[in-house]
Design an enzyme around this catalytic site. Structure first.
Site, mmCIF file in Angstrom:
data_model
loop_
_atom_site.group_PDB
_atom_site.id
_atom_site.type_symbol
_atom_site.label_atom_id
_atom_site.label_comp_id
_atom_site.label_asym_id
_atom_site.label_seq_id
_atom_site.Cartn_x
_atom_site.Cartn_y
_atom_site.Cartn_z
ATOM 1 N N SER A 7 -4.562 -2.146 -7.824
ATOM 2 C CA SER A 7 -3.309 -1.766 -7.153
ATOM 3 C C SER A 7 -2.402 -1.080 -8.160
ATOM 4 C CB SER A 7 -2.613 -3.012 -6.601
ATOM 5 O OG SER A 7 -1.250 -2.722 -6.403
ATOM 6 N N HIS A 32 -5.816 1.148 -4.591
ATOM 7 C CA HIS A 32 -4.922 0.482 -3.628
ATOM 8 C C HIS A 32 -3.475 0.893 -3.905
ATOM 9 C CE1 HIS A 32 -3.938 -2.894 -0.879
ATOM 10 N NE2 HIS A 32 -2.891 -3.102 -1.668
ATOM 11 N N ASP A 34 0.504 0.427 -2.748
ATOM 12 C CA ASP A 34 1.438 -0.440 -2.035
ATOM 13 C C ASP A 34 2.717 0.305 -1.688
ATOM 14 O OD1 ASP A 34 0.075 -2.997 -1.955
ATOM 15 O OD2 ASP A 34 0.164 -2.906 -4.139
ATOM 16 N N MET A 36 6.279 0.086 0.082
ATOM 17 C CA MET A 36 7.267 -0.932 0.488
ATOM 18 C C MET A 36 8.593 -0.255 0.820
ATOM 19 S SD MET A 36 6.577 -3.854 -2.366
ATOM 20 C CE MET A 36 4.915 -4.244 -2.929
ATOM 21 N N HIS A 65 -1.567 0.537 1.720
ATOM 22 C CA HIS A 65 -1.094 -0.716 2.320
ATOM 23 C C HIS A 65 0.377 -0.542 2.672
ATOM 24 C CE1 HIS A 65 -0.294 -5.300 1.428
ATOM 25 N NE2 HIS A 65 -0.092 -4.989 2.695
ATOM 26 N N MET A 67 3.680 -1.741 3.776
ATOM 27 C CA MET A 67 4.541 -2.913 3.986
ATOM 28 C C MET A 67 5.895 -2.390 4.446
ATOM 29 S SD MET A 67 3.249 -5.012 0.672
ATOM 30 C CE MET A 67 2.510 -3.535 -0.012
ATOM 31 N N MET A 136 -3.168 -11.272 3.028
ATOM 32 C CA MET A 136 -2.267 -11.435 1.886
ATOM 33 C C MET A 136 -2.411 -12.851 1.348
ATOM 34 S SD MET A 136 -0.809 -8.590 1.353
ATOM 35 C CE MET A 136 0.066 -9.248 -0.056
ATOM 36 N N GLY A 143 4.103 -7.629 -7.422
ATOM 37 C CA GLY A 143 2.877 -7.943 -8.136
ATOM 38 C C GLY A 143 3.104 -9.180 -8.998
ATOM 39 N N GLY A 144 2.031 -9.707 -9.534
ATOM 40 C CA GLY A 144 2.133 -10.786 -10.522
ATOM 41 C C GLY A 144 2.456 -12.158 -9.976
ATOM 42 N N ASP A 174 -5.562 -9.713 -1.085
ATOM 43 C CA ASP A 174 -4.522 -9.045 -1.875
ATOM 44 C C ASP A 174 -3.464 -10.041 -2.344
ATOM 45 O OD1 ASP A 174 -2.773 -7.212 -2.954
ATOM 46 O OD2 ASP A 174 -2.293 -6.219 -1.071
ATOM 47 N N GLY A 176 -2.545 -12.095 -6.371
ATOM 48 C CA GLY A 176 -2.923 -13.184 -7.265
ATOM 49 C C GLY A 176 -4.402 -13.259 -7.595
ATOM 50 N N SER A 197 -1.703 -6.776 -11.323
ATOM 51 C CA SER A 197 -1.303 -7.134 -12.687
ATOM 52 C C SER A 197 -2.501 -7.485 -13.576
ATOM 53 C CB SER A 197 -0.293 -8.285 -12.657
ATOM 54 O OG SER A 197 -0.784 -9.327 -11.855
#
Ligand code: DX5
Ligand code: ZN
Length: 219
Positions: A7, A32, A34, A36, A65, A67, A136, A143-144, A174, A176, A197
């Protein structure tokens, strides 16, 4: 084989083209992205212009993705920018069936994402219409974050619904995902692992991909 989708949320945005190329050379399968909007999730990231720039830097499939609220308003923009897979959130789309088909009718793959609190049955009625389910395993936005362990059980439930309904949908996880939990997630039925991450904090992406494939017994 389990597909790995770095990502770019955790990449160095000042060197984005290079980061994407390095990920591809390291053996990543999918990029990937993201998106947002600051409304559906608390964070704001990027739009179609950046997808267009990434498209010029890689041959890999681009997995976008979304969001964002009212995702149907932006579908054409992201397809024109070069998305190969477009995923919308079930929670953000009032007419999900119509939205999915407006993606598929343009000849690309359609995915639906579920937040951790959304039950798997929320997409049971459309499971044969979609190409991908993005579960999710953190609350979307950043992230992270740490993997929510109950996601493994949810993944197994999702897999059962897909198998029993003869759906062709693949499952992407997606949030962790780390070297340490990748194998148990893959064994529970995930086809695609998103890694933000964990991937982009590595000094040597190639070396990391080698370790990851070993961990997944796929070297
Ligand atoms: C979170 C995003 C993820 C994020 C994952 O809202 O959808 O794709 O980049 O980052 P990590 O792998 O660091 O949890
Ligand atoms: Zn994502």
């Amino acid at each position: 084989m389990t597909l790995i989708a770095p990502s770019i949320l955790s990449a160095d945005f000042g060197r984005l083209a290079e980061e994407v190329k390095l990920a591809e050379e390291a053996g990543a399968d999918i990029i990937h992205v993201d998106v947002m909007d600051g409304i559906f999730v608390p964070n704001i990231t990027i739009g179609p212009l950046v997808v267009d720039a990434i498209r010029k830097s890689t041959e890999l499939p681009i997995d976008v993705h979304l969001m964002i609220i009212e995702p149907h308003r932006y579908i054409n923009h992201f397809i024109e920018a070069g998305a190969d897979i477009l995923t919308v959130h079930a929670e953000a789309s009032t007419h999900l069936h119509r939205t999915i088909w407006s993606i598929k009718d343009k000849g690309i793959k359609a995915g639906v994402s579920l937040n951790p609190a959304t039950p798997v049955w929320a997409i049971e009625e459309i499971i044969r219409d979609i190409d991908l389910v993005l579960l999710m395993s953190v609350n979307p936005g950043f992230g992270g974050q740490s993997f929510i362990n109950s996601s493994i059980e949810k993944l197994k439930k999702m897999k059962k619904i897909i198998t029993e309904s003869n759906s062709m949908a693949v499952i992407e996880i997606d949030g962790g995902v780390k070297l340490s939990n990748a194998k148990s997630i893959a064994q529970a039925g995930a086809h695609i692992l998103v890694m933000g991450s964990e991937f982009f904090s590595q000094k040597d992406y190639k070396e990391f991909m080698k370790k990851l494939r070993e961990q997944l017994d796929e070297n």
